[in-house]
Design a protein around this motif. Structure first.
Motif, PDB file in Angstrom:
ATOM      1  N   ALA A  20       0.972  -1.091  -0.121  1.00  0.00           N
ATOM      2  CA  ALA A  20       0.036   0.355   0.014  1.00  0.00           C
ATOM      3  C   ALA A  20       1.215   1.294   0.085  1.00  0.00           C
ATOM      4  CB  ALA A  20      -0.977  -0.161   1.299  1.00  0.00           C
ATOM      5  N   VAL A  21       2.284   1.028   0.424  1.00  0.00           N
ATOM      6  CA  VAL A  21       2.697   2.466   0.871  1.00  0.00           C
ATOM      7  C   VAL A  21       3.479   2.117  -1.159  1.00  0.00           C
ATOM      8  CG1 VAL A  21       5.421   3.034   1.816  1.00  0.00           C
ATOM      9  CG2 VAL A  21       3.739   2.487   2.806  1.00  0.00           C
ATOM     10  N   LEU A  22       3.599   1.610  -1.344  1.00  0.00           N
ATOM     11  CA  LEU A  22       4.093   1.487  -2.837  1.00  0.00           C
ATOM     12  C   LEU A  22       3.477   2.400  -3.368  1.00  0.00           C
ATOM     13  CD1 LEU A  22       6.364  -1.909  -3.573  1.00  0.00           C
ATOM     14  CD2 LEU A  22       7.565   0.253  -2.654  1.00  0.00           C
ATOM     15  N   GLN A  23       1.901   1.440  -3.485  1.00  0.00           N
ATOM     16  CA  GLN A  23       1.142   2.208  -4.434  1.00  0.00           C
ATOM     17  C   GLN A  23       0.525   3.473  -4.396  1.00  0.00           C
ATOM     18  OE1 GLN A  23      -2.565   0.491  -3.364  1.00  0.00           O
ATOM     19  NE2 GLN A  23      -3.268   0.344  -5.767  1.00  0.00           N
ATOM     20  N   THR A  24       0.554   4.185  -3.068  1.00  0.00           N
ATOM     21  CA  THR A  24       0.359   5.392  -2.588  1.00  0.00           C
ATOM     22  C   THR A  24       1.166   6.197  -3.428  1.00  0.00           C
ATOM     23  OG1 THR A  24      -0.588   4.902  -0.227  1.00  0.00           O
ATOM     24  CG2 THR A  24      -0.165   7.450  -0.237  1.00  0.00           C
ATOM     25  N   THR A  25       2.524   6.112  -2.989  1.00  0.00           N
ATOM     26  CA  THR A  25       3.276   6.795  -4.121  1.00  0.00           C
ATOM     27  C   THR A  25       4.036   6.690  -5.317  1.00  0.00           C
ATOM     28  OG1 THR A  25       5.532   6.324  -2.145  1.00  0.00           O
ATOM     29  CG2 THR A  25       6.506   6.655  -4.263  1.00  0.00           C
ATOM     30  N   ALA A  26       3.280   5.095  -5.654  1.00  0.00           N
ATOM     31  CA  ALA A  26       2.366   5.204  -7.554  1.00  0.00           C
ATOM     32  C   ALA A  26       1.852   6.646  -7.699  1.00  0.00           C
ATOM     33  CB  ALA A  26       2.783   3.988  -7.623  1.00  0.00           C
ATOM     34  N   ARG A  27       0.387   6.318  -6.821  1.00  0.00           N
ATOM     35  CA  ARG A  27      -0.507   7.017  -7.553  1.00  0.00           C
ATOM     36  C   ARG A  27      -0.209   8.309  -6.918  1.00  0.00           C
ATOM     37  NH1 ARG A  27      -5.586   3.711  -4.611  1.00  0.00           N
ATOM     38  NH2 ARG A  27      -5.675   2.294  -6.346  1.00  0.00           N
ATOM     39  N   LYS A  28       0.483   9.103  -6.197  1.00  0.00           N
ATOM     40  CA  LYS A  28       1.180  10.794  -6.021  1.00  0.00           C
ATOM     41  C   LYS A  28       1.899  10.871  -7.292  1.00  0.00           C
ATOM     42  CE  LYS A  28       3.700  12.972  -2.803  1.00  0.00           C
ATOM     43  NZ  LYS A  28       3.968  12.830  -1.580  1.00  0.00           N
ATOM     44  N   ASN A  29       2.491   9.715  -7.996  1.00  0.00           N
ATOM     45  CA  ASN A  29       3.610   9.785  -8.441  1.00  0.00           C
ATOM     46  C   ASN A  29       3.376  10.492 -10.159  1.00  0.00           C
ATOM     47  OD1 ASN A  29       5.194  11.639  -6.606  1.00  0.00           O
ATOM     48  ND2 ASN A  29       6.407   9.135  -6.300  1.00  0.00           N
ATOM     49  N   GLN A  30       2.446   9.456 -10.235  1.00  0.00           N
ATOM     50  CA  GLN A  30       1.885   8.800 -11.372  1.00  0.00           C
ATOM     51  C   GLN A  30       2.856   8.271 -12.465  1.00  0.00           C
ATOM     52  OE1 GLN A  30       0.338  12.349 -13.288  1.00  0.00           O
ATOM     53  NE2 GLN A  30      -1.639  12.491 -12.328  1.00  0.00           N
ATOM     54  N   ILE A  31       3.396   6.945 -11.440  1.00  0.00           N
ATOM     55  CA  ILE A  31       3.939   5.920 -12.360  1.00  0.00           C
ATOM     56  C   ILE A  31       3.826   4.674 -12.401  1.00  0.00           C
ATOM     57  CG2 ILE A  31       5.991   7.568 -11.908  1.00  0.00           C
ATOM     58  CD1 ILE A  31       7.016   6.092 -10.152  1.00  0.00           C
ATOM     59  N   PRO A  32       4.268   3.677 -12.629  1.00  0.00           N
ATOM     60  CA  PRO A  32       3.321   2.200 -12.300  1.00  0.00           C
ATOM     61  C   PRO A  32       4.034   1.462 -11.254  1.00  0.00           C
ATOM     62  CG  PRO A  32       4.256   2.670 -14.537  1.00  0.00           C
ATOM     63  CD  PRO A  32       4.887   3.347 -14.325  1.00  0.00           C
ATOM     64  N   ILE A  33       3.332   1.171 -10.000  1.00  0.00           N
ATOM     65  CA  ILE A  33       3.775   0.666  -8.822  1.00  0.00           C
ATOM     66  C   ILE A  33       5.141  -0.515  -9.382  1.00  0.00           C
ATOM     67  CG2 ILE A  33       2.030  -1.268  -8.899  1.00  0.00           C
ATOM     68  CD1 ILE A  33       1.960  -0.406  -6.010  1.00  0.00           C
ATOM     69  N   ASP A  34       5.207  -0.527 -10.387  1.00  0.00           N
ATOM     70  CA  ASP A  34       5.719  -2.282 -11.432  1.00  0.00           C
ATOM     71  C   ASP A  34       6.969  -1.867 -11.008  1.00  0.00           C
ATOM     72  OD1 ASP A  34       3.890  -4.287 -11.029  1.00  0.00           O
ATOM     73  OD2 ASP A  34       3.900  -4.188 -13.497  1.00  0.00           O
ATOM     74  N   THR A  35       7.325  -0.080 -11.149  1.00  0.00           N
ATOM     75  CA  THR A  35       8.952   0.326 -11.275  1.00  0.00           C
ATOM     76  C   THR A  35       9.406   0.880 -10.167  1.00  0.00           C
ATOM     77  OG1 THR A  35       7.695   2.438 -11.320  1.00  0.00           O
ATOM     78  CG2 THR A  35       8.170   1.169 -13.687  1.00  0.00           C
ATOM     79  N   LEU A  36       8.588   0.481  -8.861  1.00  0.00           N
ATOM     80  CA  LEU A  36       8.820   1.173  -7.729  1.00  0.00           C
ATOM     81  C   LEU A  36       9.646  -0.250  -7.119  1.00  0.00           C
ATOM     82  CD1 LEU A  36       6.391   3.410  -6.442  1.00  0.00           C
ATOM     83  CD2 LEU A  36       8.588   4.094  -7.435  1.00  0.00           C
ATOM     84  N   GLY A  37      10.583   0.052  -5.814  1.00  0.00           N
ATOM     85  CA  GLY A  37      10.683  -1.105  -4.914  1.00  0.00           C
ATOM     86  C   GLY A  37      11.011   0.454  -3.561  1.00  0.00           C
ATOM     87  N   PHE A  38      11.682  -0.250  -2.924  1.00  0.00           N
ATOM     88  CA  PHE A  38      11.945   0.650  -1.780  1.00  0.00           C
ATOM     89  C   PHE A  38      13.594   0.613  -1.348  1.00  0.00           C
ATOM     90  CE2 PHE A  38       8.551  -1.734   0.265  1.00  0.00           C
ATOM     91  CZ  PHE A  38       7.780  -0.226   0.961  1.00  0.00           C
ATOM     92  N   GLU A  39      13.997   2.129  -1.089  1.00  0.00           N
ATOM     93  CA  GLU A  39      15.909   2.732  -0.421  1.00  0.00           C
ATOM     94  C   GLU A  39      15.639   1.991   0.414  1.00  0.00           C
ATOM     95  OE1 GLU A  39      16.908   5.987  -2.030  1.00  0.00           O
ATOM     96  OE2 GLU A  39      16.899   4.552  -4.173  1.00  0.00           O
ATOM     97  N   TYR A  40      16.266   1.812   2.213  1.00  0.00           N
ATOM     98  CA  TYR A  40      16.298   2.336   3.427  1.00  0.00           C
ATOM     99  C   TYR A  40      17.275   2.973   3.300  1.00  0.00           C
ATOM    100  CZ  TYR A  40      13.595  -2.068   1.650  1.00  0.00           C
ATOM    101  OH  TYR A  40      12.793  -3.258   1.314  1.00  0.00           O
ATOM    102  N   GLN A  41      16.851   3.894   4.998  1.00  0.00           N
ATOM    103  CA  GLN A  41      18.338   4.193   5.782  1.00  0.00           C
ATOM    104  C   GLN A  41      17.476   4.524   7.555  1.00  0.00           C
ATOM    105  OE1 GLN A  41      17.267   8.858   4.784  1.00  0.00           O
ATOM    106  NE2 GLN A  41      19.045   9.475   6.028  1.00  0.00           N
ATOM    107  N   VAL A  42      19.028   3.858   7.633  1.00  0.00           N
ATOM    108  CA  VAL A  42      18.848   3.820   9.048  1.00  0.00           C
ATOM    109  C   VAL A  42      19.136   5.416   9.887  1.00  0.00           C
ATOM    110  CG1 VAL A  42      19.729   2.840  11.289  1.00  0.00           C
ATOM    111  CG2 VAL A  42      19.352   1.596   8.818  1.00  0.00           C
ATOM    112  N   MET A  43      17.942   5.598  10.465  1.00  0.00           N
ATOM    113  CA  MET A  43      18.102   6.888  11.198  1.00  0.00           C
ATOM    114  C   MET A  43      18.420   7.139  12.441  1.00  0.00           C
ATOM    115  SD  MET A  43      16.071   7.676   8.883  1.00  0.00           S
ATOM    116  CE  MET A  43      15.362   9.777   9.659  1.00  0.00           C
ATOM    117  N   THR A  44      19.235   8.194  12.594  1.00  0.00           N
ATOM    118  CA  THR A  44      19.773   8.278  14.276  1.00  0.00           C
ATOM    119  C   THR A  44      18.785   9.018  15.200  1.00  0.00           C
ATOM    120  OG1 THR A  44      20.749   9.809  12.768  1.00  0.00           O
ATOM    121  CG2 THR A  44      22.021   8.514  13.166  1.00  0.00           C
ATOM    122  N   GLN A  45      17.873   9.537  14.205  1.00  0.00           N
ATOM    123  CA  GLN A  45      16.974  10.610  15.489  1.00  0.00           C
ATOM    124  C   GLN A  45      15.468   9.084  16.252  1.00  0.00           C
ATOM    125  OE1 GLN A  45      17.021  10.706  12.156  1.00  0.00           O
ATOM    126  NE2 GLN A  45      16.832  12.991  11.811  1.00  0.00           N
TER     127      GLN A  45
END
Length: 167
Positions: A20-45
């Motif tokens: 659903a997170v990927l789908q929300t981003t795909a709709r927001k940016n008008q790109i296919p969900i199939d082209t999305l994956g995750f990048e990960y950043q470990v937070m220090t805060q």
């Protein structure tokens, strides 16, 4: 309004939430969900600082556990665990949707290319990694900095992220 930080283990089907997170981003940016994956950043805060405002893209995920390794908060990478320490708390991780490389036919590449100094750490719902036939435990591979050991070192250790310590 959405929470600033999510407890992924609190969902009945956490993998569906990530979709659903990927789908929300795909709709927001008008790109296919199939082209999305995750990048990960470990937070220090701390959670209290991150909870004030959600990220522009993706979600902050809290309360994951790292098994088979320790976490170096200064270098933000995997390290040797302290003696007699089997599981450590993982800091909050930003799951940020990003476009993946696509092949000539427009389909997402099957395998992520291995980045030097990165360990593709499996994320499981339960310590019993096999899960059951009805409910597999494996969810997704999370890229973590591998520190002094290379990826093979952490694979042999069985290093993994867990959402829950109970089965």
């Amino acid at each position: 309004t959405y929470p600033g930080v999510y407890w992924l283990a609190g969902f009945t089907y956490p993998s569906c939430f990530l979709t659903a997170v990927l789908q929300t981003t795909a709709r927001k940016n008008q790109i296919p969900i199939d082209t999305l994956g995750f990048e990960y950043q470990v937070m220090t805060q701390e959670e209290k600082d991150l909870a004030k405002e959600p990220p522009d893209e993706g979600v902050y995920v809290k309360d994951m556990y790292l098994e088979g390794a320790g976490w170096d908060m200064d270098a933000l990478c995997l390290c040797e665990p302290n003696p007699m320490e089997l599981v450590v708390d993982m800091p909050i991780v930003h799951f940020r949707p990003a476009e993946t490389k696509a092949g000539g036919d427009g389909k997402k590449e099957k395998k992520k290319e291995k980045k030097q100094g990165t360990y593709q750490c499996p994320l499981y719902m339960y310590p019993v990694r096999t899960g059951s036939r009805e409910r597999p435990s494996f969810m997704i591979m999370v890229d973590l900095k591998s520190g002094a050991g290379d990826s093979d070192f952490w694979i042999k250790r069985g290093t993994a992220l867990l959402l829950s310590l109970a089965t």
